[in-house]
Write a protein that holds these residues in place. Structure first.
Motif, PDB file in Angstrom:
ATOM      1  N   GLN A 414       3.404   6.469   6.983  1.00 42.82           N
ATOM      2  CA  GLN A 414       2.205   6.932   6.271  1.00 42.82           C
ATOM      3  C   GLN A 414       1.450   7.987   7.066  1.00 42.82           C
ATOM      4  O   GLN A 414       0.932   8.955   6.493  1.00 42.82           O
ATOM      5  N   LYS A 418       0.517  11.621   5.565  1.00 39.33           N
ATOM      6  CA  LYS A 418      -0.881  12.054   5.420  1.00 39.33           C
ATOM      7  C   LYS A 418      -1.146  13.325   6.239  1.00 39.33           C
ATOM      8  O   LYS A 418      -1.888  14.211   5.805  1.00 39.33           O
ATOM      9  N   SER A 441      -5.783  15.149  -5.744  1.00 38.02           N
ATOM     10  CA  SER A 441      -4.735  14.126  -5.624  1.00 38.02           C
ATOM     11  C   SER A 441      -4.252  14.008  -4.175  1.00 38.02           C
ATOM     12  O   SER A 441      -4.001  12.898  -3.682  1.00 38.02           O
ATOM     13  N   ASN A 444      -6.983  12.192  -2.239  1.00 34.87           N
ATOM     14  CA  ASN A 444      -6.974  10.759  -2.576  1.00 34.87           C
ATOM     15  C   ASN A 444      -5.851  10.035  -1.848  1.00 34.87           C
ATOM     16  O   ASN A 444      -6.025   8.907  -1.364  1.00 34.87           O
ATOM     17  N   ALA A 445      -4.699  10.681  -1.779  1.00 31.63           N
ATOM     18  CA  ALA A 445      -3.560  10.074  -1.087  1.00 31.63           C
ATOM     19  C   ALA A 445      -3.849   9.915   0.404  1.00 31.63           C
ATOM     20  O   ALA A 445      -3.489   8.912   1.020  1.00 31.63           O
ATOM     21  N   ASP A 447      -6.767   9.501   1.719  1.00 31.24           N
ATOM     22  CA  ASP A 447      -7.786   8.453   1.873  1.00 31.24           C
ATOM     23  C   ASP A 447      -7.255   7.069   1.519  1.00 31.24           C
ATOM     24  O   ASP A 447      -7.887   6.054   1.859  1.00 31.24           O
ATOM     25  N   ASN A 448      -6.110   7.014   0.837  1.00 33.45           N
ATOM     26  CA  ASN A 448      -5.541   5.737   0.392  1.00 33.45           C
ATOM     27  C   ASN A 448      -5.105   4.912   1.601  1.00 33.45           C
ATOM     28  O   ASN A 448      -4.348   5.376   2.453  1.00 33.45           O
ATOM     29  N   LYS A 450      -3.113   2.489   1.677  1.00 37.55           N
ATOM     30  CA  LYS A 450      -1.673   2.230   1.630  1.00 37.55           C
ATOM     31  C   LYS A 450      -1.008   3.266   0.726  1.00 37.55           C
ATOM     32  O   LYS A 450      -0.930   3.098  -0.484  1.00 37.55           O
ATOM     33  N   LEU A 451      -0.558   4.343   1.334  1.00 36.97           N
ATOM     34  CA  LEU A 451       0.105   5.418   0.596  1.00 36.97           C
ATOM     35  C   LEU A 451       1.572   5.055   0.396  1.00 36.97           C
ATOM     36  O   LEU A 451       2.296   4.813   1.370  1.00 36.97           O
ATOM     37  N   GLU A 455       4.569   8.095  -4.205  1.00 38.97           N
ATOM     38  CA  GLU A 455       3.412   8.952  -4.454  1.00 38.97           C
ATOM     39  C   GLU A 455       3.465  10.185  -3.573  1.00 38.97           C
ATOM     40  O   GLU A 455       3.199  11.299  -4.024  1.00 38.97           O
TER      41      GLU A 455
END
Length: 569
Positions: A414, A418, A441, A444-445, A447-448, A450-451, A455
């Motif tokens: 991850q 990122k 998008s 958001n990914a 900041d996620n 758990k990417l 995605e």
């Protein structure tokens, strides 16, 4: 170097006298591994000259104070005792060892007895060495023949470097340097002692010795210029305790795979039997001046520097130069450069994904960089082999990098996903002002918490599609999309699109980080005609221009021009 030093080499069979171990030293401590290694070295070397490490001594009346070399000299004594006891009772041991504070150890050396081995720590190690020797001989097919061979080698071929210091030498200080400090005498120090020792004074006056000492130190100082050093060798400075060793090894003909640590000194010791010290010194001076002349000659600097950087040794190149005119030497260098990049076929057919192709492309791009600097500089620019080989205290590992990447090699976490998205947001913003949804998008990914891989893959493809031009895929792993760059440890940047890499490389360059000349030119779009220049992309026009530049610069060395047949069709 002290003028009271006496330097010599003595066959083991010629070592005589009493050597006493002073109180500041510990007792004998060699184990099975060290003893066996000495036996193997002597035996496998056979009837060729072999030089053991120096024995450093100081005369004390009729005896010698053993400052350094106790372990080797004791092991040789135990070995000779063993051969005498088991195989050759008539041989005579010409030297003996005594101990200032451990008198019983000297007696035990003369009468090694298993029954007493555990009564004293010195006895324990002495018997352990004796037993290791016994086991080694018992493992041989015919121990009688082997014992006869080894004794013959010791008497006729195995030498000890005899380094005798003056009576006023601070023995404890010297012992500390050689043992506690773990700074052994080097071949260079021993060769220097040949010229400056007490024995040399018979052949060379004091004024000449002082002149040699000064010139020697000046050579060492000049070799500490990294520009000169890394032109001559790929070895890091830590691999040589003194840099003049490089020059001495060259004269001695020492190959890189030579195991014998003091090979160079041994060769110089042999030289002085046939040549005067003056002649040997002139050879050292002449060799150093030849290397400096190469370094200061713009054309030779780049040709020789490239060949060494690409794998040839200084020794090989020096041999090429011997008894050659300058033109003949230059022509030979050109032949070796051509050979270094010669392949069967065309460079356009090689692929990044094939290890042998990878090596060939890397070598070609190194030559492209070196020759570009040489031809562009008109004697004012010099390729920086020091920066190319060594940076921030360690050797640089250059890798082939995709100028524009469209794959996800090594991107498995991850954090890396990122980081890749963060790197690409500025480029997405730069190429289009209609990508608010894609940018959101991507954010958001990032900041996620758990990417998911799916995605990331979806976003990555959208970004690559936006930042790529058609026709890139089939040329992804070809030379037209490859450059030399040191970013191999950064998976996100490794897999970045052209625009992201360009921005990063510009920042690296601003901070003073070394970027190979042609790599920098690629990302600055130097080779692409301005009418076809799209700042954010790497496309067909860029690839064609890049390959044409390689063909132009390397026209004298390529067997045939590199082609991009598919694009030309």
């Amino acid at each position: 170097m002290n003028d009271e030093i006496i330097l010599d080499t003595k066959l083991v069979g010629e070592v005589t006298g009493e050597f006493f171990v002073p109180s500041y030293q510990r007792g004998y401590r060699w184990g099975k591994d060290e003893v066996t290694r000495l036996l193997e070295d002597v035996y496998t070397n056979g009837n060729k000259n072999y030089c053991l490490q120096p024995v450093v001594i100081r005369r004390d009346g009729d005896r010698f104070e053993l400052i350094d070399g106790q372990q080797r000299l004791t092991t040789l004594f135990i070995l000779l005792q063993y051969i005498k006891r088991e195989f050759k009772p008539r041989i005579a041991l010409k030297y003996k060892l005594s101990y200032k504070t451990r008198e019983k150890s000297a007696d035990y050396l003369d009468h090694i007895d298993e029954a007493l081995a555990d009564s004293n720590i010195d006895f324990y190690h002495i018997y352990g060495a004796y037993k290791a020797i016994d086991n080694w001989f018992n493992a041989q097919t015919d121990s009688v023949v082997v014992a006869d061979d080894i004794y013959g080698y010791l008497v006729k071929y195995v030498k000890i470097i005899w380094y005798e210091v003056g009576e006023n030498e601070d023995a404890i200080s010297l012992f500390t340097r050689l043992n506690i400090g773990k700074i052994p005498l080097t071949s260079a120090e021993l060769v220097k002692a040949m010229f400056l020792s007490h024995d040399s004074a018979d052949n060379m006056d004091r004024e000449k010795q002082e002149e040699i000492s000064l010139q020697w130190d000046n050579m060492e100082k000049e070799l500490h210029n990294d520009s000169l050093w890394y032109f001559l060798t790929n070895s890091t400075k830590n691999q040589y305790q003194t840099r003049i060793d490089l020059v001495l090894d060259l004269i001695a003909g020492k190959q890189e795979n030579t195991r014998e640590k003091y090979y160079t000194f041994f060769r110089f010791d042999e030289m002085q039997k046939e040549q005067s010290l003056d002649e040997i010194w002139r050879k050292i001076q002449q060799t150093f001046l030849i290397l400096k002349d190469w370094f200061e000659n713009h054309e030779l600097y780049h040709k020789i520097g490239y060949l060494i950087a690409s794998g040839m040794t200084l020794h090989q190149i020096f041999e090429l130069s011997e008894n050659k005119t300058k033109d003949a030497f230059n022509a030979l260098l050109d032949d070796y450069i051509k050979s270094s990049i010669h392949i069967s076929g065309n460079y356009s057919e090689l692929s990044y994904e094939k290890p042998l192709d990878y090596k060939k492309i890397s070598t070609l791009l190194l030559l492209f960089n070196v020759e570009s600097v040489r031809q562009n500089g008109e004697h004012t620019q010099w390729f920086p082999f020091d920066k190319f080989k060594y940076s921030k205290g360690s050797k640089v590992s250059w890798s082939l990098e995709h100028i524009h990447a469209q794959q996800s090699e090594g991107m498995r976490t991850q954090e890396v996903w990122k980081e890749w998205l963060k790197l690409h947001i500025p480029s997405v913003e730069a190429v289009s002002d209609k990508q608010d949804e894609l940018i959101q998008s991507m954010q958001n990914a990032i900041d996620n918490a758990k990417l998911e891989r799916a995605e990331f893959d979806n976003l990555q493809q959208k970004v690559i599609s936006l930042l790529s031009v058609s026709g890139n895929t089939e040329y992804l792993h070809s030379i037209a999309n490859l450059a030399l760059l040191d970013i191999s440890d950064n998976a996100a940047l490794n897999n970045a699109t052209f625009d992201v890499k360009r921005n990063v490389i510009v920042e690296m360059d601003k901070k003073g980080q070394y970027i190979p000349f042609c790599t920098k030119m690629v990302f600055l779009k130097y080779y692409t005609p301005s009418a076809e220049n799209q700042l954010h992309f790497w496309g067909q026009a860029d690839r064609v221009a890049y390959v044409q530049a390689i063909n132009t610069v390397l026209a004298d060395y390529l067997s045939e021009p590199i082609t991009l047949e598919k694009e030309e069709a």
